[in-house]
Design an enzyme around this catalytic site. Sequence first.
Site, mmCIF file in Angstrom:
data_model
loop_
_atom_site.group_PDB
_atom_site.id
_atom_site.type_symbol
_atom_site.label_atom_id
_atom_site.label_comp_id
_atom_site.label_asym_id
_atom_site.label_seq_id
_atom_site.Cartn_x
_atom_site.Cartn_y
_atom_site.Cartn_z
ATOM 1 C CG HIS A 61 41.334 35.942 29.142
ATOM 2 N ND1 HIS A 61 41.833 36.722 30.407
ATOM 3 C CD2 HIS A 61 40.547 36.978 28.509
ATOM 4 C CE1 HIS A 61 41.576 37.683 30.612
ATOM 5 N NE2 HIS A 61 40.928 38.190 29.311
ATOM 6 C CG HIS A 82 38.344 40.188 25.223
ATOM 7 N ND1 HIS A 82 37.272 40.222 26.183
ATOM 8 C CD2 HIS A 82 39.586 39.920 26.146
ATOM 9 C CE1 HIS A 82 37.662 40.292 27.397
ATOM 10 N NE2 HIS A 82 38.887 39.790 27.408
ATOM 11 C CG HIS A 131 38.170 40.437 32.704
ATOM 12 N ND1 HIS A 131 37.307 39.366 31.823
ATOM 13 C CD2 HIS A 131 39.166 40.840 31.670
ATOM 14 C CE1 HIS A 131 37.825 39.275 30.518
ATOM 15 N NE2 HIS A 131 38.980 40.021 30.586
ATOM 16 C CD GLU A 151 42.983 43.611 32.766
ATOM 17 O OE1 GLU A 151 41.881 43.736 32.918
ATOM 18 O OE2 GLU A 151 43.674 43.601 31.689
ATOM 19 C CG ASP A 194 43.320 40.050 27.646
ATOM 20 O OD1 ASP A 194 42.045 39.853 27.460
ATOM 21 O OD2 ASP A 194 43.586 40.754 28.472
ATOM 22 C CG ASP A 195 41.797 42.194 24.170
ATOM 23 O OD1 ASP A 195 40.984 42.158 23.609
ATOM 24 O OD2 ASP A 195 42.215 42.275 25.152
HETATM 25 N N1 HPA Z 1 40.200 43.696 30.229
HETATM 26 C C1 HPA Z 1 39.069 44.230 30.477
HETATM 27 N N2 HPA Z 1 38.338 44.367 29.655
HETATM 28 C C2 HPA Z 1 38.876 43.898 28.244
HETATM 29 C C3 HPA Z 1 40.191 43.534 28.063
HETATM 30 C C4 HPA Z 1 40.867 43.367 29.186
HETATM 31 O O1 HPA Z 1 42.017 43.187 29.322
HETATM 32 N N3 HPA Z 1 39.987 43.077 26.672
HETATM 33 C C5 HPA Z 1 38.924 43.259 26.216
HETATM 34 N N4 HPA Z 1 37.980 43.852 27.214
HETATM 35 ZN ZN ZN Z 2 40.276 40.023 28.968
#
Ligand code: HPA
Ligand code: ZN
Length: 330
Positions: free
Chosen positions: A14, A16, A194, A197, A275-276
């Site tokens: 996971h 991005h 997703h 979350e 994630d990011d």
């Molecule tokens: N959640 C949803 N969308 C996203 C995320 C995330 O953590 N990171 C980049 N796009």
């Molecule tokens: Zn994500």
Amino acid sequence: MHEFLRDLPKVELHLHIEGSLEPELMFALAQRNGIQLPYATVQEAKDAYHFSDLQGFLKLYFQGMDVLRNEEDFYDLAMDYFKRARGEGVVHIDMHFDPQAHLQRGVPLEVVMAGLLKAKQEAEDTLDLSIGMIMAFLRDRPADEALHVLEQAAPYWKMLDAIGLDSAEQNNPPANFIDVFKRAQQLELVCVAHAGEEGPAEYIQEALDVLGVERVDHGVRCLESQTVVERLRSEQIVLTVCPLSNVSLKVVDDLRDHPLPKLLAEGLKVTISSDDPAYFGGGMMVNHIACAEAFGWDEAVFRQLTRNAIEEAFVTLERREELLARLAAV
Ligand code: HPA
Ligand code: ZN
């Protein structure tokens, strides 16, 4: 423990790629493309990365990626992360990317794909790093736009492993995207989304039932429904949990309050991802070390999490066996 965590052949399910854009590279690309950034210095950008929720993060995430204009920019973005991740002992990455976020700004799909695919090829040829491709759709944009982009991507269908669903979750239920996911299944693309979350546990169930997803990104709110937990456990659906992302976006107040230990105790197929990483404090090593410190996990737990990720990664049979053997040898 740090040495063991570095040596683990880590697999990130996971990530991005646009969220791996470090401020240093953002400044370099802004200069190359003659773009004025809203920050005077790298430090000023880093200081701005404090979020109260997903929406607050998404604003800066979409703003940051505005420096990506040409094929070379997407190549540099991806290679920069691939090299950094490989340096931390990562051996495979399933990479989400957001074509709509670039199309909206007038950047053609061909430019995005050419840059990312070139970086994937080079990573696989020279870095001992395999890369999966997940074309993600923005759930706060119209579903027919997503469907149109999926059709537009016909020349690249063979190069994709999966489609995904990301961006603002609340009030954007999975079921809105049924036609997009049906089409992806016709094309024999794997489906991931997703869910759970910021959105409720019901969205996880809906993503499984209506969209036919094989993987749930995040999924941490499953614990709010015993029915959903049982479903995830009985089908051993993988959850791509992103611990430091959840802290940064206030899904949890503190890592020590994170539901990860509970998810494991429930017998769910958990994995760890960043994630990011440019926005949430770091990549795979930082996430692993933070979990070791917050939960006191031993090597066996990290081995299990890594085995889970290797089993679910978008890799060939041979690569999967190779990675399992490398894990056994650590
Ligand atoms: N959640 C949803 N969308 C996203 C995320 C995330 O953590 N990171 C980049 N796009
Ligand atoms: Zn994500």
